[in-house]
Scaffold this motif. Structure first.
Motif, PDB file in Angstrom:
ATOM      1  N   ALA A  68       0.822  -1.202   0.000  1.00  0.00           N
ATOM      2  CA  ALA A  68       0.000   0.000   0.000  1.00  0.00           C
ATOM      3  C   ALA A  68       0.859   1.256   0.000  1.00  0.00           C
ATOM      4  O   ALA A  68       0.552   2.229  -0.699  1.00  0.00           O
ATOM      5  N   ALA A  69       1.949   1.252   0.747  1.00  0.00           N
ATOM      6  CA  ALA A  69       2.844   2.412   0.797  1.00  0.00           C
ATOM      7  C   ALA A  69       3.516   2.637  -0.552  1.00  0.00           C
ATOM      8  O   ALA A  69       3.627   3.777  -1.020  1.00  0.00           O
ATOM      9  N   ILE A  70       3.939   1.565  -1.188  1.00  0.00           N
ATOM     10  CA  ILE A  70       4.587   1.684  -2.501  1.00  0.00           C
ATOM     11  C   ILE A  70       3.598   2.204  -3.536  1.00  0.00           C
ATOM     12  O   ILE A  70       3.917   3.076  -4.337  1.00  0.00           O
ATOM     13  N   GLN A  71       2.374   1.677  -3.522  1.00  0.00           N
ATOM     14  CA  GLN A  71       1.388   2.057  -4.527  1.00  0.00           C
ATOM     15  C   GLN A  71       0.842   3.465  -4.334  1.00  0.00           C
ATOM     16  O   GLN A  71       0.534   4.145  -5.308  1.00  0.00           O
ATOM     17  N   THR A  72       0.712   3.910  -3.093  1.00  0.00           N
ATOM     18  CA  THR A  72       0.102   5.220  -2.842  1.00  0.00           C
ATOM     19  C   THR A  72       1.114   6.320  -2.558  1.00  0.00           C
ATOM     20  O   THR A  72       0.803   7.494  -2.729  1.00  0.00           O
ATOM     21  N   GLY A  73       2.299   5.940  -2.070  1.00  0.00           N
ATOM     22  CA  GLY A  73       3.280   6.940  -1.675  1.00  0.00           C
ATOM     23  C   GLY A  73       2.915   7.636  -0.374  1.00  0.00           C
ATOM     24  O   GLY A  73       3.499   8.657  -0.023  1.00  0.00           O
ATOM     25  N   GLN A  74       1.942   7.091   0.348  1.00  0.00           N
ATOM     26  CA  GLN A  74       1.485   7.696   1.599  1.00  0.00           C
ATOM     27  C   GLN A  74       1.954   6.872   2.795  1.00  0.00           C
ATOM     28  O   GLN A  74       2.378   5.728   2.657  1.00  0.00           O
ATOM     29  N   ARG A  75       1.818   7.497   3.958  1.00  0.00           N
ATOM     30  CA  ARG A  75       2.142   6.788   5.202  1.00  0.00           C
ATOM     31  C   ARG A  75       1.037   5.784   5.496  1.00  0.00           C
ATOM     32  O   ARG A  75      -0.139   6.098   5.410  1.00  0.00           O
ATOM     33  N   ILE A  76       1.436   4.599   5.894  1.00  0.00           N
ATOM     34  CA  ILE A  76       0.490   3.519   6.172  1.00  0.00           C
ATOM     35  C   ILE A  76       0.611   3.121   7.638  1.00  0.00           C
ATOM     36  O   ILE A  76       1.716   2.973   8.160  1.00  0.00           O
ATOM     37  N   THR A  77      -0.518   2.972   8.294  1.00  0.00           N
ATOM     38  CA  THR A  77      -0.539   2.505   9.684  1.00  0.00           C
ATOM     39  C   THR A  77      -1.509   1.327   9.791  1.00  0.00           C
ATOM     40  O   THR A  77      -2.241   1.029   8.849  1.00  0.00           O
ATOM     41  N   PHE A  78      -1.502   0.693  10.936  1.00  0.00           N
ATOM     42  CA  PHE A  78      -2.402  -0.432  11.176  1.00  0.00           C
ATOM     43  C   PHE A  78      -3.208  -0.156  12.429  1.00  0.00           C
ATOM     44  O   PHE A  78      -2.654   0.099  13.496  1.00  0.00           O
ATOM     45  N   ASP A  79      -4.527  -0.175  12.294  1.00  0.00           N
ATOM     46  CA  ASP A  79      -5.428   0.003  13.426  1.00  0.00           C
ATOM     47  C   ASP A  79      -5.667  -1.372  14.037  1.00  0.00           C
ATOM     48  O   ASP A  79      -6.433  -2.174  13.498  1.00  0.00           O
ATOM     49  N   ASP A  80      -4.985  -1.656  15.148  1.00  0.00           N
ATOM     50  CA  ASP A  80      -5.050  -2.978  15.766  1.00  0.00           C
ATOM     51  C   ASP A  80      -6.446  -3.303  16.287  1.00  0.00           C
ATOM     52  O   ASP A  80      -6.900  -4.436  16.197  1.00  0.00           O
ATOM     53  N   ALA A  81      -7.147  -2.293  16.806  1.00  0.00           N
ATOM     54  CA  ALA A  81      -8.484  -2.530  17.350  1.00  0.00           C
ATOM     55  C   ALA A  81      -9.466  -2.953  16.258  1.00  0.00           C
ATOM     56  O   ALA A  81     -10.305  -3.826  16.473  1.00  0.00           O
ATOM     57  N   LYS A  82      -9.355  -2.341  15.087  1.00  0.00           N
ATOM     58  CA  LYS A  82     -10.267  -2.652  13.980  1.00  0.00           C
ATOM     59  C   LYS A  82      -9.684  -3.673  13.011  1.00  0.00           C
ATOM     60  O   LYS A  82     -10.369  -4.100  12.076  1.00  0.00           O
ATOM     61  N   GLN A  83      -8.397  -4.034  13.204  1.00  0.00           N
ATOM     62  CA  GLN A  83      -7.713  -4.971  12.318  1.00  0.00           C
ATOM     63  C   GLN A  83      -7.760  -4.486  10.871  1.00  0.00           C
ATOM     64  O   GLN A  83      -8.111  -5.225   9.957  1.00  0.00           O
ATOM     65  N   GLN A  84      -7.409  -3.189  10.676  1.00  0.00           N
ATOM     66  CA  GLN A  84      -7.447  -2.585   9.339  1.00  0.00           C
ATOM     67  C   GLN A  84      -6.149  -1.853   9.040  1.00  0.00           C
ATOM     68  O   GLN A  84      -5.598  -1.197   9.903  1.00  0.00           O
ATOM     69  N   VAL A  85      -5.731  -1.952   7.783  1.00  0.00           N
ATOM     70  CA  VAL A  85      -4.619  -1.160   7.293  1.00  0.00           C
ATOM     71  C   VAL A  85      -5.179   0.213   6.951  1.00  0.00           C
ATOM     72  O   VAL A  85      -6.176   0.322   6.251  1.00  0.00           O
ATOM     73  N   VAL A  86      -4.542   1.258   7.470  1.00  0.00           N
ATOM     74  CA  VAL A  86      -5.028   2.637   7.275  1.00  0.00           C
ATOM     75  C   VAL A  86      -4.049   3.364   6.378  1.00  0.00           C
ATOM     76  O   VAL A  86      -2.857   3.466   6.681  1.00  0.00           O
ATOM     77  N   ILE A  87      -4.562   3.882   5.265  1.00  0.00           N
ATOM     78  CA  ILE A  87      -3.741   4.593   4.283  1.00  0.00           C
ATOM     79  C   ILE A  87      -3.938   6.085   4.455  1.00  0.00           C
ATOM     80  O   ILE A  87      -5.031   6.594   4.275  1.00  0.00           O
ATOM     81  N   GLY A  88      -2.882   6.789   4.809  1.00  0.00           N
ATOM     82  CA  GLY A  88      -2.932   8.231   4.914  1.00  0.00           C
ATOM     83  C   GLY A  88      -4.014   8.762   5.822  1.00  0.00           C
ATOM     84  O   GLY A  88      -4.589   9.818   5.566  1.00  0.00           O
ATOM     85  N   GLY A  89      -4.362   8.033   6.845  1.00  0.00           N
ATOM     86  CA  GLY A  89      -5.381   8.474   7.791  1.00  0.00           C
ATOM     87  C   GLY A  89      -6.799   8.117   7.363  1.00  0.00           C
ATOM     88  O   GLY A  89      -7.754   8.426   8.032  1.00  0.00           O
ATOM     89  N   HIS A  90      -6.943   7.455   6.186  1.00  0.00           N
ATOM     90  CA  HIS A  90      -8.262   7.061   5.706  1.00  0.00           C
ATOM     91  C   HIS A  90      -8.346   5.539   5.627  1.00  0.00           C
ATOM     92  O   HIS A  90      -7.381   4.877   5.327  1.00  0.00           O
ATOM     93  N   ARG A  91      -9.527   4.990   5.887  1.00  0.00           N
ATOM     94  CA  ARG A  91      -9.731   3.551   5.784  1.00  0.00           C
ATOM     95  C   ARG A  91     -10.199   3.182   4.420  1.00  0.00           C
ATOM     96  O   ARG A  91     -10.826   3.804   3.710  1.00  0.00           O
TER      97      ARG A  91
END
Length: 91
Positions: A68-91
């Motif tokens: 996701a980081a390579i494809q978007t060029g954005q910062r990627i995080t992981f929301d452990d509570a929701k078990q979701q990869v978060v791209i640039g602050g958006h789900r």
């Protein structure tokens, strides 16, 4: 945008001079072979694998985040509570 289409050349499959390859050699590396061997041995013996399912899940999350980081060029995080990869602050 006044650009030419980037198309592959037309190729005839019936008149191709290249021989079809049917070899099963995929060029697997030693670590992949060892991993598959470990898994098969554990299936047969019902023992625990070298890495448990949580390690595999964590590894797959890291890979998804990397892609996701390579494809978007954005910062990627992981929301452990929701078990979701978060791209640039958006789900």
């Amino acid at each position: 945008m006044d650009m030419k289409a980037n198309l592959l050349p037309t190729v005839s499959l019936t008149k191709s001079s290249a021989a079809a390859t049917t070899a099963a050699d995929t060029g697997a590396d030693d670590m992949t072979v060892a991993n598959v061997r470990n898994w098969l041995e554990c299936v047969r013996s019902r023992k625990t694998t070298n890495a448990n399912i949580d390690a595999g899940y964590s590894h797959s999350i890291a890979l998804c985040m990397n892609v996701a980081a390579i494809q978007t060029g954005q910062r990627i995080t992981f929301d452990d509570a929701k078990q979701q990869v978060v791209i640039g602050g958006h789900r």
